[in-house]
Design a protein around this motif. Structure first.
Motif, PDB file in Angstrom:
ATOM      1  N   THR A  67       0.790  -1.208   0.120  1.00  0.00           N
ATOM      2  CA  THR A  67       0.116  -0.103   0.135  1.00  0.00           C
ATOM      3  C   THR A  67       0.973   1.380  -0.182  1.00  0.00           C
ATOM      4  OG1 THR A  67      -1.638  -1.179   1.351  1.00  0.00           O
ATOM      5  CG2 THR A  67      -1.635   1.256   1.035  1.00  0.00           C
ATOM      6  N   TYR A  68       0.756   2.247  -0.757  1.00  0.00           N
ATOM      7  CA  TYR A  68       1.500   3.577  -0.925  1.00  0.00           C
ATOM      8  C   TYR A  68       0.689   4.765  -1.030  1.00  0.00           C
ATOM      9  CZ  TYR A  68       0.686   3.383  -5.984  1.00  0.00           C
ATOM     10  OH  TYR A  68       0.073   3.237  -7.103  1.00  0.00           O
ATOM     11  N   ILE A  69       1.158   5.805  -1.041  1.00  0.00           N
ATOM     12  CA  ILE A  69       0.463   7.190  -1.118  1.00  0.00           C
ATOM     13  C   ILE A  69       1.927   8.056  -1.370  1.00  0.00           C
ATOM     14  CG2 ILE A  69       0.640   7.576   1.303  1.00  0.00           C
ATOM     15  CD1 ILE A  69      -1.987   9.426   0.613  1.00  0.00           C
ATOM     16  N   CYS A  70       1.895   8.713  -2.757  1.00  0.00           N
ATOM     17  CA  CYS A  70       2.562   9.557  -2.759  1.00  0.00           C
ATOM     18  C   CYS A  70       2.336  11.225  -3.246  1.00  0.00           C
ATOM     19  CB  CYS A  70       3.391   9.190  -4.397  1.00  0.00           C
ATOM     20  SG  CYS A  70       3.939   7.601  -4.497  1.00  0.00           S
ATOM     21  N   GLY A  71       3.080  11.922  -2.921  1.00  0.00           N
ATOM     22  CA  GLY A  71       2.785  13.280  -2.948  1.00  0.00           C
ATOM     23  C   GLY A  71       3.958  14.252  -2.473  1.00  0.00           C
ATOM     24  N   GLY A  72       3.485  15.606  -1.895  1.00  0.00           N
ATOM     25  CA  GLY A  72       4.507  16.206  -1.080  1.00  0.00           C
ATOM     26  C   GLY A  72       5.340  17.328  -1.912  1.00  0.00           C
ATOM     27  N   VAL A  73       4.611  17.811  -2.937  1.00  0.00           N
ATOM     28  CA  VAL A  73       5.194  18.977  -3.733  1.00  0.00           C
ATOM     29  C   VAL A  73       4.777  20.122  -3.066  1.00  0.00           C
ATOM     30  CG1 VAL A  73       5.141  20.393  -5.763  1.00  0.00           C
ATOM     31  CG2 VAL A  73       5.224  17.924  -6.118  1.00  0.00           C
ATOM     32  N   ALA A  74       3.585  20.278  -2.714  1.00  0.00           N
ATOM     33  CA  ALA A  74       3.131  21.533  -1.869  1.00  0.00           C
ATOM     34  C   ALA A  74       3.177  21.497  -0.614  1.00  0.00           C
ATOM     35  CB  ALA A  74       1.587  21.737  -2.121  1.00  0.00           C
ATOM     36  N   GLU A  75       3.408  22.483   0.298  1.00  0.00           N
ATOM     37  CA  GLU A  75       3.653  22.450   1.687  1.00  0.00           C
ATOM     38  C   GLU A  75       2.385  21.562   2.479  1.00  0.00           C
ATOM     39  OE1 GLU A  75       4.226  25.201   5.521  1.00  0.00           O
ATOM     40  OE2 GLU A  75       4.742  26.148   3.451  1.00  0.00           O
ATOM     41  N   ASP A  76       0.949  21.795   1.982  1.00  0.00           N
ATOM     42  CA  ASP A  76      -0.051  21.169   2.636  1.00  0.00           C
ATOM     43  C   ASP A  76       0.164  19.594   2.442  1.00  0.00           C
ATOM     44  OD1 ASP A  76      -0.690  21.516  -0.102  1.00  0.00           O
ATOM     45  OD2 ASP A  76      -2.710  21.291   0.399  1.00  0.00           O
ATOM     46  N   ASN A  87       1.581   5.410   9.846  1.00  0.00           N
ATOM     47  CA  ASN A  87       0.860   4.213   9.251  1.00  0.00           C
ATOM     48  C   ASN A  87       1.697   3.235   8.324  1.00  0.00           C
ATOM     49  OD1 ASN A  87      -1.329   4.973  10.907  1.00  0.00           O
ATOM     50  ND2 ASN A  87      -1.873   6.364   9.356  1.00  0.00           N
ATOM     51  N   PHE A  88       3.020   4.012   8.034  1.00  0.00           N
ATOM     52  CA  PHE A  88       3.620   3.171   7.058  1.00  0.00           C
ATOM     53  C   PHE A  88       4.865   2.679   7.470  1.00  0.00           C
ATOM     54  CE2 PHE A  88       0.661   5.871   4.901  1.00  0.00           C
ATOM     55  CZ  PHE A  88       0.156   4.803   3.874  1.00  0.00           C
ATOM     56  N   ARG A 126       7.923  12.181  -2.572  1.00  0.00           N
ATOM     57  CA  ARG A 126       7.778  11.419  -1.351  1.00  0.00           C
ATOM     58  C   ARG A 126       6.850  10.409  -1.440  1.00  0.00           C
ATOM     59  NH1 ARG A 126       7.173  12.874   5.100  1.00  0.00           N
ATOM     60  NH2 ARG A 126       7.951  10.946   5.701  1.00  0.00           N
ATOM     61  N   CYS A 127       7.196   9.156  -1.270  1.00  0.00           N
ATOM     62  CA  CYS A 127       6.034   8.076  -1.223  1.00  0.00           C
ATOM     63  C   CYS A 127       6.369   7.111   0.252  1.00  0.00           C
ATOM     64  CB  CYS A 127       6.346   6.947  -2.200  1.00  0.00           C
ATOM     65  SG  CYS A 127       6.126   7.725  -3.864  1.00  0.00           S
ATOM     66  N   LEU A 128       5.090   6.984   0.686  1.00  0.00           N
ATOM     67  CA  LEU A 128       5.087   6.228   2.045  1.00  0.00           C
ATOM     68  C   LEU A 128       4.552   4.872   1.614  1.00  0.00           C
ATOM     69  CD1 LEU A 128       3.482   8.938   4.289  1.00  0.00           C
ATOM     70  CD2 LEU A 128       5.683   8.513   4.179  1.00  0.00           C
ATOM     71  N   LEU A 129       5.265   3.851   2.074  1.00  0.00           N
ATOM     72  CA  LEU A 129       4.813   2.359   1.501  1.00  0.00           C
ATOM     73  C   LEU A 129       4.637   1.660   2.824  1.00  0.00           C
ATOM     74  CD1 LEU A 129       7.636   3.366  -0.289  1.00  0.00           C
ATOM     75  CD2 LEU A 129       6.649   1.382  -1.421  1.00  0.00           C
ATOM     76  N   LYS A 130       3.605   0.750   2.545  1.00  0.00           N
ATOM     77  CA  LYS A 130       3.459  -0.142   3.760  1.00  0.00           C
ATOM     78  C   LYS A 130       3.650  -1.492   3.004  1.00  0.00           C
ATOM     79  CE  LYS A 130      -0.283   0.498   6.176  1.00  0.00           C
ATOM     80  NZ  LYS A 130      -1.718   0.619   6.591  1.00  0.00           N
ATOM     81  N   ALA A 131       4.689  -2.154   3.462  1.00  0.00           N
ATOM     82  CA  ALA A 131       5.011  -3.756   2.636  1.00  0.00           C
ATOM     83  C   ALA A 131       5.156  -4.667   3.774  1.00  0.00           C
ATOM     84  CB  ALA A 131       6.341  -3.437   1.804  1.00  0.00           C
ATOM     85  N   PRO A 132       5.008  -6.072   3.491  1.00  0.00           N
ATOM     86  CA  PRO A 132       5.425  -7.104   4.440  1.00  0.00           C
ATOM     87  C   PRO A 132       7.029  -6.782   4.923  1.00  0.00           C
ATOM     88  CG  PRO A 132       4.164  -7.685   2.271  1.00  0.00           C
ATOM     89  CD  PRO A 132       4.717  -6.525   2.148  1.00  0.00           C
ATOM     90  N   ALA A 149      18.366   1.145  -5.138  1.00  0.00           N
ATOM     91  CA  ALA A 149      18.507   1.257  -3.902  1.00  0.00           C
ATOM     92  C   ALA A 149      17.921   0.135  -2.979  1.00  0.00           C
ATOM     93  CB  ALA A 149      17.933   2.613  -3.163  1.00  0.00           C
ATOM     94  N   THR A 150      18.523  -0.281  -1.939  1.00  0.00           N
ATOM     95  CA  THR A 150      18.084  -1.279  -1.010  1.00  0.00           C
ATOM     96  C   THR A 150      17.400  -0.694   0.297  1.00  0.00           C
ATOM     97  OG1 THR A 150      20.103  -2.814  -1.855  1.00  0.00           O
ATOM     98  CG2 THR A 150      18.611  -3.430   0.162  1.00  0.00           C
ATOM     99  N   VAL A 151      16.047  -1.012   0.463  1.00  0.00           N
ATOM    100  CA  VAL A 151      15.402  -0.545   1.613  1.00  0.00           C
ATOM    101  C   VAL A 151      14.957  -1.581   2.444  1.00  0.00           C
ATOM    102  CG1 VAL A 151      14.948   1.576   0.434  1.00  0.00           C
ATOM    103  CG2 VAL A 151      13.310  -0.201   0.071  1.00  0.00           C
ATOM    104  N   SER A 152      14.706  -1.420   3.591  1.00  0.00           N
ATOM    105  CA  SER A 152      14.011  -2.388   4.466  1.00  0.00           C
ATOM    106  C   SER A 152      12.958  -1.851   5.193  1.00  0.00           C
ATOM    107  CB  SER A 152      15.241  -2.898   5.602  1.00  0.00           C
ATOM    108  OG  SER A 152      16.028  -3.462   4.777  1.00  0.00           O
ATOM    109  N   THR A 153      12.054  -2.565   5.382  1.00  0.00           N
ATOM    110  CA  THR A 153      11.033  -2.019   6.218  1.00  0.00           C
ATOM    111  C   THR A 153      11.189  -1.439   7.734  1.00  0.00           C
ATOM    112  OG1 THR A 153      10.284  -4.295   7.155  1.00  0.00           O
ATOM    113  CG2 THR A 153       9.002  -3.480   5.383  1.00  0.00           C
ATOM    114  N   GLY A 154      10.941  -0.182   8.176  1.00  0.00           N
ATOM    115  CA  GLY A 154      11.135   0.329   9.285  1.00  0.00           C
ATOM    116  C   GLY A 154      12.237   1.676   8.733  1.00  0.00           C
ATOM    117  N   GLY A 155      12.964   1.457   7.487  1.00  0.00           N
ATOM    118  CA  GLY A 155      13.871   2.346   7.098  1.00  0.00           C
ATOM    119  C   GLY A 155      12.788   3.607   6.669  1.00  0.00           C
TER     120      GLY A 155
END
Length: 162
Positions: A67-76, A87-88, A126-132, A149-155
């Protein structure tokens, strides 16, 4: 005075009135009998469903088990993503140049081993991800150039710069 109408004998039903059909007017198509009634047909909905949100609407989506959500260009959007971050379990940031200008429209593939587990287009930097739980390889492509890049949950805040 009109002639008297004959009444049926007590206890009997009157026969249905009969009328001879009138001939169709000249030049009219012959009458077609109505089709017999069939099972009830489903009716269309009274309202049409709303259109899907635009791709850059900061909407939570799912790709495979992620599950993911991306955005973050504007300040809001930055404030909203910061509020949602708890939550991610992973976060990616896409930038370019020495000043770290934000990027969007980045093609993202999340790999585990040699298997692709999720693929999506990042609508914001910016993307927030919720993965196993686990470690993943990220292949991100922007304007034909791919970074990994290598990423781990909790990163948090793994930045990929072009």
């Amino acid at each position: 005075m009109p002639p008297p109408v004959a009444q049926p004998a007590p206890g009997t039903a009157a026969p249905p009135p009969t009328a001879s059909p009138a001939p169709p007017p000249a030049g009219a198509a012959p009458a077609v009998p109505a089709a017999p009634a069939t099972a009830a047909q489903p009716r269309p909905p009274l309202t049409t469903p709303p259109a899907p949100p635009p791709r850059d609407a900061m909407v939570q989506r799912t790709a495979g088990p992620v599950t993911y959500i991306c955005g973050g260009v504007a300040e809001d959007e930055q404030v909203a993503l910061q509020r949602l971050a708890r939550n991610f379990n992973m976060s990616l940031l896409f930038t370019q140049g020495d000043r770290g200008e934000y990027l969007s429209d980045v093609d993202v593939k999340l790999m585990r081993g040699n298997k692709e587990v999720a693929s999506f287009v990042a609508d914001g930097p910016r993307c927030l991800l919720k993965a196993p739980s686990g470690t993943y390889s990220v292949r991100a492509t922007y304007q034909g150039r791919t970074k990994t890049a290598t990423v781990s949950t909790g990163g948090r805040n793994s930045q990929m710069r072009w």
